[in-house]
Design an enzyme around this catalytic site. Sequence first.
Site, PDB file in Angstrom:
ATOM      1  N   GLY A 198      29.473 -28.848  -3.376  1.00 34.35           N
ATOM      2  CA  GLY A 198      30.864 -29.202  -3.628  1.00 34.35           C
ATOM      3  C   GLY A 198      31.136 -30.598  -3.080  1.00 34.35           C
ATOM      4  N   GLU A 253      23.137 -27.149  -0.498  1.00 34.40           N
ATOM      5  CA  GLU A 253      22.384 -27.408  -1.732  1.00 34.40           C
ATOM      6  C   GLU A 253      23.124 -28.398  -2.619  1.00 34.40           C
ATOM      7  OE1 GLU A 253      22.054 -23.277  -2.473  1.00 34.40           O
ATOM      8  OE2 GLU A 253      23.895 -23.239  -3.656  1.00 34.40           O
ATOM      9  N   ARG A 299      29.059 -35.697 -20.336  1.00 36.65           N
ATOM     10  CA  ARG A 299      30.032 -35.403 -19.281  1.00 36.65           C
ATOM     11  C   ARG A 299      31.451 -35.911 -19.586  1.00 36.65           C
ATOM     12  NH1 ARG A 299      30.101 -36.673 -14.698  1.00 36.65           N
ATOM     13  NH2 ARG A 299      30.285 -34.710 -13.610  1.00 36.65           N
ATOM     14  N   CYS A 307      28.457 -38.182 -35.042  1.00 36.22           N
ATOM     15  CA  CYS A 307      29.534 -37.794 -35.954  1.00 36.22           C
ATOM     16  C   CYS A 307      30.397 -36.694 -35.356  1.00 36.22           C
ATOM     17  CB  CYS A 307      28.954 -37.430 -37.309  1.00 36.22           C
ATOM     18  SG  CYS A 307      28.167 -38.874 -38.040  1.00 36.22           S
ATOM     19  N   GLU A 308      30.977 -37.018 -34.252  1.00 33.67           N
ATOM     20  CA  GLU A 308      31.976 -36.235 -33.538  1.00 33.67           C
ATOM     21  C   GLU A 308      32.789 -37.301 -32.813  1.00 33.67           C
ATOM     22  OE1 GLU A 308      31.937 -32.753 -32.905  1.00 33.67           O
ATOM     23  OE2 GLU A 308      29.929 -32.238 -33.626  1.00 33.67           O
TER      24      GLU A 308
HETATM   25  C1  LIG Z   1      24.790 -26.564  -9.456  1.00 34.43           C
HETATM   26  C2  LIG Z   1      24.649 -25.923  -8.160  1.00 34.43           C
HETATM   27  C3  LIG Z   1      24.679 -26.683  -6.983  1.00 34.43           C
HETATM   28  C4  LIG Z   1      24.898 -28.170  -6.957  1.00 34.43           C
HETATM   29  O1  LIG Z   1      26.214 -28.546  -7.208  1.00 34.43           O
HETATM   30  P1  LIG Z   1      26.657 -30.086  -7.073  1.00 34.43           P
HETATM   31  O2  LIG Z   1      28.082 -30.089  -7.430  1.00 34.43           O
HETATM   32  O3  LIG Z   1      25.825 -30.870  -8.031  1.00 34.43           O
HETATM   33  O4  LIG Z   1      26.375 -30.517  -5.702  1.00 34.43           O
HETATM   34  C5  LIG Z   1      24.506 -26.016  -5.801  1.00 34.43           C
HETATM   35  N1  LIG Z   1      24.298 -24.681  -5.775  1.00 34.43           N
HETATM   36  C6  LIG Z   1      24.267 -23.930  -6.881  1.00 34.43           C
HETATM   37  C7  LIG Z   1      24.032 -22.476  -6.778  1.00 34.43           C
HETATM   38  C8  LIG Z   1      24.436 -24.519  -8.107  1.00 34.43           C
HETATM   39  O5  LIG Z   1      24.410 -23.768  -9.219  1.00 34.43           O
END
Ligand SMILES: *Cc1c(COP(=O)(O)O)cnc(C)c1O
Length: 418
Positions: free
Chosen positions: A227, A268, A307, A337-338
């Site tokens: 996050g 993570e 994105r 073509c969008e």
């Molecule tokens: C995608 C994901 C992340 C990474 O999220 P970021 O916003 O890129 O930091 C971490 N943990 C899990 C389980 C995810 O699916």
Amino acid sequence: MSLTNGRYEIGGVDALSIVDQFEAPLYVYDSATMKRQYKRMAEAFKQVKRLRINYACKALTNLNVLRIFRELGSGLDTVSIQEVQLGLMAGFDPHDILFTPNCVSLDEVEEAAAKGVRLNIDNISILEQFGAKHPDTPVCIRINPHIMAGGNSKISVGHIDSKFGISIHQVPHVLKVVKALGITVEGLHMHTGSDIYDAEVFLRAVEILLNAAGDFPDLDYLDFGSGFKVPYKPGGIATDIEDLGEKLSARFNEFCGEYGRELELMFEPGKFLVSESGHFLVRTNVVKTTTASVFAGVDSGLNHLIRPMFYDAHHEITNVSNPDGKPRIYSIVGYICETDTFGVNRQLAEVREGDILAMANAGAYSFMMASNYNSRYRPAEVLVYEGQAHLIRERETMEDLLRGQVAIPSLERKEITA
Ligand SMILES: *Cc1c(COP(=O)(O)O)cnc(C)c1O
């Protein structure tokens, strides 16, 4: 990307010379930025004795990028058996890989277990089935704390109606299953998917997980997911990781004291580690003036970088080949073509046909979401490593488009009859 003596550079290498060498459209990553972000995060949590950063590799899985993170001492967070395989190929120790899938089959979880990676279980059905067959394999449990910060439901996965994780209210049920089957729960995990703007909001979710942790006596680690937000605009909002590090570390250390064991603190991050390392370089095909807009039409589209259209993500756009051009207002659009608009009403140094434009924050979820829509080739990837630009993925060719297609012989031979 920096402007030095009137030339834009990526990781110290002249951006236009990279395009001359490898052509556009092109993804270019700077490994020094990845390293900087990794070190910054490690530094922010230095007060925690056992810290592990697992790079969430779905953001960018090129093997060279995985090797950069392995070399930095990172672990890996993976969401598919294929990502697990890529991690092992890049040389990660299975124990340094956490498998955090969602709604995958029992077979896939067992396949990952057989490779020796750590398992993060995200529903009670699989917990029961896997635990009944493999009671001796320790697992991590993914908890949904039901914290909803930020308003984008496409990226927020911790809210009440989310498909991710086991509800915090179902912990009593989890405990029954764990006890009945003799499962060892070695970790608890949460990943709300919300952007952390405010350490206090995040700490509320942390508090919910810590509260649940008291019920699990065999824990070795707590994983607070990600996050971590990086800025998308100059001066844009971002996670104050130093502030979060200080507050969360203090609370975590205090909890370890109460729990009676030095637990490992895991995160993570994906975006935080690689987003800013990447630029997507495209060439302007046409400058088209309509009654209402000036469009810069480029040799790319939502097939290469989805994105902006999928998440309304803002990617800064810079005219790399005309840094001294007079500022003008453009809408930058693709050739698909969008309606594939990269940016509306952006001020850029005057764009001429043939100019190279760079889109920032193109390290995370950019190449990885590329497709062959409109039967276009996916771009090449370049990594600047130790001051040199290296090709790390070739541009696709017609062979790639045809790979796997199978012709029906009798149809192939048919004459036109109409
Ligand atoms: C995608 C994901 C992340 C990474 O999220 P970021 O916003 O890129 O930091 C971490 N943990 C899990 C389980 C995810 O699916």
